[in-house]
Design a protein around this motif. Structure first.
Motif, PDB file in Angstrom:
ATOM      1  N   ASP A 105      38.669  40.790  44.623  1.00 19.39           N
ATOM      2  CA  ASP A 105      39.293  40.620  43.319  1.00 19.39           C
ATOM      3  C   ASP A 105      40.546  41.497  43.198  1.00 19.39           C
ATOM      4  O   ASP A 105      41.597  41.045  42.728  1.00 19.39           O
ATOM      5  N   LEU A 106      40.458  42.756  43.657  1.00 17.51           N
ATOM      6  CA  LEU A 106      41.622  43.650  43.584  1.00 17.51           C
ATOM      7  C   LEU A 106      42.725  43.204  44.529  1.00 17.51           C
ATOM      8  O   LEU A 106      43.909  43.237  44.181  1.00 17.51           O
ATOM      9  N   PHE A 107      42.344  42.805  45.744  1.00 20.80           N
ATOM     10  CA  PHE A 107      43.358  42.387  46.717  1.00 20.80           C
ATOM     11  C   PHE A 107      44.120  41.165  46.200  1.00 20.80           C
ATOM     12  O   PHE A 107      45.341  41.090  46.312  1.00 20.80           O
ATOM     13  N   GLY A 157      45.028  42.317  41.783  1.00 21.33           N
ATOM     14  CA  GLY A 157      45.622  43.600  41.405  1.00 21.33           C
ATOM     15  C   GLY A 157      44.951  44.242  40.207  1.00 21.33           C
ATOM     16  O   GLY A 157      44.042  43.678  39.595  1.00 21.33           O
TER      17      GLY A 157
END
Lengths: 201, 201
Positions: free
Chosen positions: B189-191, B194
């Motif tokens: 999700d972060l990759f 962001g």
């Protein structure tokens, strides 16, 4: 001691730590003797013992030196930034440039790969590292509460940040195709904005 | 050899590699003797030499074992996914679960921290690692061309991916507060998306 002499003594001490770090990384901690380190520093063994206590204490000193420089050049520079997202941005940029320029790669390796320290010495270094993780988690939580970050797991996000930053010592080359300033900008951009464009979401 | 016996031999060989990896990580490569490894495997030295060539070759074998399992359980599972963003997502998830479950932490440490290999053996492992970096760069470039990823530097994004995934072995604990499946979801999700919410950009 005059300030000048104190600075020189500090600089000499750092040189000894950097030299010892390079030897320990090249040969292994067990295989590196105090005599080897003295030779590489251009000192007699007795001369080296004027600067250090023991080989184990020297390893602890290399790690504390790494954490001192980190706290001086990264953490203490960004802690007072009011906006949590700007704090994360500045922190990541400064930490990346510290990894690429701030000290030898061997200091980073000793800081993150050497499990040779035991007991109280190990706990001391672990506590200093943990303080940084808590700072990142707290900043991410603060950003989420202010509506400036998504509701992510702050621990996962803190270690995503650290992985992006600290893995760099494994692949970055000073003479490589990408300048460290471009790496810093690119990593910050990815951490904050992700890979997928907004219109594709 | 029957399939059953071949499988058993393969399993036995893996056990030897895992045991050797644990010893080498605990004591250091130089300080670990073939006799130590034989003892830990419940074999005589001659019995161990039935399975391995030399201590250096054993180190190479541990790394090749790590890369074999990685290619089998991650790379070959995702290469055929048509959508490049879905390929990255599945790849990151599978690689994270490989780090947390696929083998001992010591295999990861040997794969990523041991610079003891020299010459051709070292080049062989470096080439296998580089193949993964190229796969990630190519997939990211493909996603950008398809309008599914922003125009990032594919090398920086590939190493952001790898840093997020591979740093996990340094902090993940099986009995920790966050399940590895949650870590995998959170990192993907972060990759992809962001930290900063779209409305705050």
């Amino acid at each position: 001691m005059s300030t000048r002499t104190a600075d020189e003594a500090k600089q000499r001490h750092r040189e000894i730590l950097e030299t010892a770090a390079r030897l320990i990384c090249a040969r292994g901690y067990e295989a590196t003797s105090i005599q080897d380190i003295a030779d590489a520093c251009g000192l007699t063994k007795a001369g080296l013992y004027h600067h250090i206590e023991s080989k184990e204490h020297l390893l602890l000193e290399i790690m504390n030196y790494g954490m001192d420089v980190f706290e001086e050049q990264v953490l203490s520079q960004v802690e007072s930034i009011a906006d949590p997202v700007e704090r994360l941005r500045a922190c990541m940029e400064k930490n990346i440039l510290l990894v690429t320029r701030g000290w030898s790669k061997e200091v980073t390796i000793i800081l993150h790969e050497h499990a040779t320290l035991q007991g109280r010495a190990r706990n001391q270094i672990d506590a200093r590292k943990k303080k940084y993780v808590r700072f990142l988690e707290k900043t991410i939580t603060e950003a989420t509460k202010a509506g400036k970050a998504r509701a992510v797991n702050p621990t996962v996000a803190a270690f995503a940040f650290l992985g992006m930053v600290l893995w760099i010592y494994k692949w970055y080359r000073k003479d490589g195709a990408i300048a460290d300033t471009a790496i810093a900008r690119g990593m910050v951009d990815l951490f904050l904005h992700g890979l997928v464009p907004v219109e594709a979401r």
